[in-house]
Design a protein around this motif. Sequence first.
Motif, PDB file in Angstrom:
ATOM      1  N   GLY A 190       0.814  -1.213   0.000  1.00 25.32           N
ATOM      2  CA  GLY A 190       0.000   0.000   0.000  1.00 25.32           C
ATOM      3  C   GLY A 190       0.844   1.258   0.000  1.00 25.32           C
ATOM      4  N   SER A 191       1.960   1.243   0.724  1.00 24.91           N
ATOM      5  CA  SER A 191       2.841   2.412   0.775  1.00 24.91           C
ATOM      6  C   SER A 191       3.480   2.676  -0.584  1.00 24.91           C
ATOM      7  CB  SER A 191       3.926   2.203   1.831  1.00 24.91           C
ATOM      8  OG  SER A 191       3.356   2.040   3.113  1.00 24.91           O
ATOM      9  N   ILE A 192       3.938   1.614  -1.251  1.00 25.93           N
ATOM     10  CA  ILE A 192       4.533   1.775  -2.579  1.00 25.93           C
ATOM     11  C   ILE A 192       3.496   2.292  -3.563  1.00 25.93           C
ATOM     12  CG2 ILE A 192       5.530   0.534  -4.541  1.00 25.93           C
ATOM     13  CD1 ILE A 192       6.915  -1.300  -2.536  1.00 25.93           C
ATOM     14  N   GLU A 193       2.282   1.771  -3.473  1.00 26.14           N
ATOM     15  CA  GLU A 193       1.215   2.226  -4.372  1.00 26.14           C
ATOM     16  C   GLU A 193       0.863   3.685  -4.124  1.00 26.14           C
ATOM     17  OE1 GLU A 193      -0.728  -2.255  -4.487  1.00 26.14           O
ATOM     18  OE2 GLU A 193      -1.504  -0.724  -3.134  1.00 26.14           O
ATOM     19  N   LEU A 194       0.848   4.099  -2.868  1.00 21.69           N
ATOM     20  CA  LEU A 194       0.572   5.499  -2.537  1.00 21.69           C
ATOM     21  C   LEU A 194       1.668   6.413  -3.082  1.00 21.69           C
ATOM     22  CD1 LEU A 194      -1.025   7.687  -1.026  1.00 21.69           C
ATOM     23  CD2 LEU A 194       0.267   7.093   1.030  1.00 21.69           C
ATOM     24  N   ILE A 195       2.919   6.034  -2.865  1.00 19.98           N
ATOM     25  CA  ILE A 195       4.043   6.821  -3.386  1.00 19.98           C
ATOM     26  C   ILE A 195       3.993   6.892  -4.904  1.00 19.98           C
ATOM     27  CG2 ILE A 195       6.559   6.814  -3.660  1.00 19.98           C
ATOM     28  CD1 ILE A 195       6.691   5.570  -0.825  1.00 19.98           C
ATOM     29  N   SER A 196       3.678   5.768  -5.546  1.00 20.78           N
ATOM     30  CA  SER A 196       3.607   5.728  -7.009  1.00 20.78           C
ATOM     31  C   SER A 196       2.499   6.618  -7.531  1.00 20.78           C
ATOM     32  CB  SER A 196       3.395   4.289  -7.483  1.00 20.78           C
ATOM     33  OG  SER A 196       4.459   3.448  -7.071  1.00 20.78           O
ATOM     34  N   ALA A 197       1.352   6.582  -6.876  1.00 18.42           N
ATOM     35  CA  ALA A 197       0.218   7.403  -7.320  1.00 18.42           C
ATOM     36  C   ALA A 197       0.537   8.880  -7.207  1.00 18.42           C
ATOM     37  CB  ALA A 197      -1.027   7.063  -6.496  1.00 18.42           C
ATOM     38  N   ILE A 198       1.068   9.300  -6.063  1.00 12.40           N
ATOM     39  CA  ILE A 198       1.383  10.716  -5.855  1.00 12.40           C
ATOM     40  C   ILE A 198       2.505  11.161  -6.787  1.00 12.40           C
ATOM     41  CG2 ILE A 198       2.289  12.389  -4.204  1.00 12.40           C
ATOM     42  CD1 ILE A 198       0.853  10.843  -2.004  1.00 12.40           C
ATOM     43  N   GLY A 199       3.578  10.366  -6.855  1.00  8.42           N
ATOM     44  CA  GLY A 199       4.722  10.746  -7.674  1.00  8.42           C
ATOM     45  C   GLY A 199       4.394  10.851  -9.147  1.00  8.42           C
ATOM     46  N   LEU A 200       3.643   9.881  -9.679  1.00  9.26           N
ATOM     47  CA  LEU A 200       3.311   9.896 -11.106  1.00  9.26           C
ATOM     48  C   LEU A 200       2.243  10.931 -11.423  1.00  9.26           C
ATOM     49  CD1 LEU A 200       3.348   6.052 -11.791  1.00  9.26           C
ATOM     50  CD2 LEU A 200       4.964   7.741 -12.691  1.00  9.26           C
ATOM     51  N   THR A 201       1.224  11.023 -10.598  1.00  6.88           N
ATOM     52  CA  THR A 201       0.137  11.957 -10.892  1.00  6.88           C
ATOM     53  C   THR A 201       0.611  13.403 -10.857  1.00  6.88           C
ATOM     54  OG1 THR A 201      -1.466  10.420  -9.930  1.00  6.88           O
ATOM     55  CG2 THR A 201      -2.181  12.697 -10.238  1.00  6.88           C
ATOM     56  N   LEU A 202       1.410  13.735  -9.859  1.00  8.46           N
ATOM     57  CA  LEU A 202       1.881  15.115  -9.719  1.00  8.46           C
ATOM     58  C   LEU A 202       3.225  15.348 -10.404  1.00  8.46           C
ATOM     59  CD1 LEU A 202       0.957  15.783  -5.978  1.00  8.46           C
ATOM     60  CD2 LEU A 202      -0.406  16.208  -8.027  1.00  8.46           C
ATOM     61  N   GLY A 203       3.887  14.289 -10.850  1.00  9.60           N
ATOM     62  CA  GLY A 203       5.188  14.454 -11.479  1.00  9.60           C
ATOM     63  C   GLY A 203       6.246  14.864 -10.476  1.00  9.60           C
ATOM     64  N   LEU A 204       6.314  14.176  -9.338  1.00  8.20           N
ATOM     65  CA  LEU A 204       7.263  14.488  -8.276  1.00  8.20           C
ATOM     66  C   LEU A 204       8.252  13.332  -8.137  1.00  8.20           C
ATOM     67  CD1 LEU A 204       8.110  16.402  -5.976  1.00  8.20           C
ATOM     68  CD2 LEU A 204       6.532  15.146  -4.483  1.00  8.20           C
ATOM     69  N   PHE A 205       9.565  13.630  -8.281  1.00  8.47           N
ATOM     70  CA  PHE A 205      10.590  12.584  -8.321  1.00  8.47           C
ATOM     71  C   PHE A 205      10.174  11.514  -9.335  1.00  8.47           C
ATOM     72  CE2 PHE A 205      11.076  14.228  -3.919  1.00  8.47           C
ATOM     73  CZ  PHE A 205      12.384  14.685  -4.020  1.00  8.47           C
ATOM     74  N   THR A 206       9.791  11.965 -10.513  1.00 17.60           N
ATOM     75  CA  THR A 206       9.118  11.088 -11.478  1.00 17.60           C
ATOM     76  C   THR A 206       9.959   9.882 -11.873  1.00 17.60           C
ATOM     77  OG1 THR A 206       8.003  13.043 -12.359  1.00 17.60           O
ATOM     78  CG2 THR A 206       7.890  11.030 -13.663  1.00 17.60           C
ATOM     79  N   ARG A 207      11.237  10.084 -12.174  1.00 17.26           N
ATOM     80  CA  ARG A 207      12.060   8.971 -12.660  1.00 17.26           C
ATOM     81  C   ARG A 207      12.235   7.868 -11.610  1.00 17.26           C
ATOM     82  NH1 ARG A 207      14.619  13.281 -15.593  1.00 17.26           N
ATOM     83  NH2 ARG A 207      14.541  12.859 -17.847  1.00 17.26           N
ATOM     84  N   PRO A 208      12.684   8.189 -10.393  1.00 16.85           N
ATOM     85  CA  PRO A 208      12.815   7.097  -9.400  1.00 16.85           C
ATOM     86  C   PRO A 208      11.470   6.472  -9.033  1.00 16.85           C
ATOM     87  CG  PRO A 208      13.267   9.235  -8.389  1.00 16.85           C
ATOM     88  CD  PRO A 208      13.228   9.454  -9.861  1.00 16.85           C
ATOM     89  N   VAL A 209      10.414   7.278  -8.988  1.00 18.92           N
ATOM     90  CA  VAL A 209       9.093   6.729  -8.670  1.00 18.92           C
ATOM     91  C   VAL A 209       8.624   5.800  -9.781  1.00 18.92           C
ATOM     92  CG1 VAL A 209       6.654   7.313  -8.408  1.00 18.92           C
ATOM     93  CG2 VAL A 209       8.382   8.580  -7.127  1.00 18.92           C
TER      94      VAL A 209
END
Length: 296
Positions: free
Chosen positions: A200-219
Amino acid sequence: MGLDDYVRWLSRATLVVAVTMAGWGLSVVLGQPVTSWFASSATIWMALLLICALWQLRGPLISVAGLALATAVVSRLFSVLRLNLPASIAGMSAQDLDLQVATGPGVSGFEFLGWLLGALVFAQFVLRAASAALTKAPGESRESSINASALTFMRVYVGLMFVPHFASHILGGSYQFKIYILYFQSLGIPMAAMQVALAGSIELISAIGLTLGLFTRPVALLASVYLLMSMLLGGHFHIGYVWALPEGGYEFGVFWAVVIAVFIITGGGHISLDSAVSTALRESNPWLRTASLLFA
């Protein structure tokens, strides 16, 4: 009436529907026997929904992406909410356990409101992207502006696809968390409770990072590896390729991982928090230019 006028009216309509959704959700939290876990999760995301709804009145396209994320999470939480829990879940098959959290009676009508707000957010994204293409920056072609908007839409979409998963894993409350522990145990996954929390934590980080474009490459790298590992641990590679096979083949998960992997190469683009932070760091202090490369 020009395109910008339509955007303004659509933004106001979006705000009205978002306030309605938050108010309705709050009435459920205060008036129904929901757990404190669910109440806390829902309240935080409803607050974010209102913040993004206000931000999008004058904000850039990234504010619309934030609103899309908050809309998806709030809609998901209340659309699958189970107020009348079954007396026992003992003896349920893995498929039955999964259905307990993947679907639900939810709050009647809430899913429709979620789709309505989602449609308004999508329409606003299209109009704002069109406006940006018509009023492109000097030296930027209309084609490059359209391509940037299209790539942003893809990034936001694959990020939002994580919402139903992390919302059930770590936001839905103790009942859903217990369901997933039993589901993971049925798959033979060790330390199931820790694995559910980690997933769940990885999915949350992935959703926020990809949707907002934050730390996009590592996410994007994290999300792609996670999806491939999910297909492996879930036994999907042994089932076969086609997703429509019983229990699901690996077609969908691999396709999703490959699309996300595109953003390991491209990054978030100029319509992202990465771009905004990188620009701010470069302009604020020459000593911070090296740090800005983390967001490039």
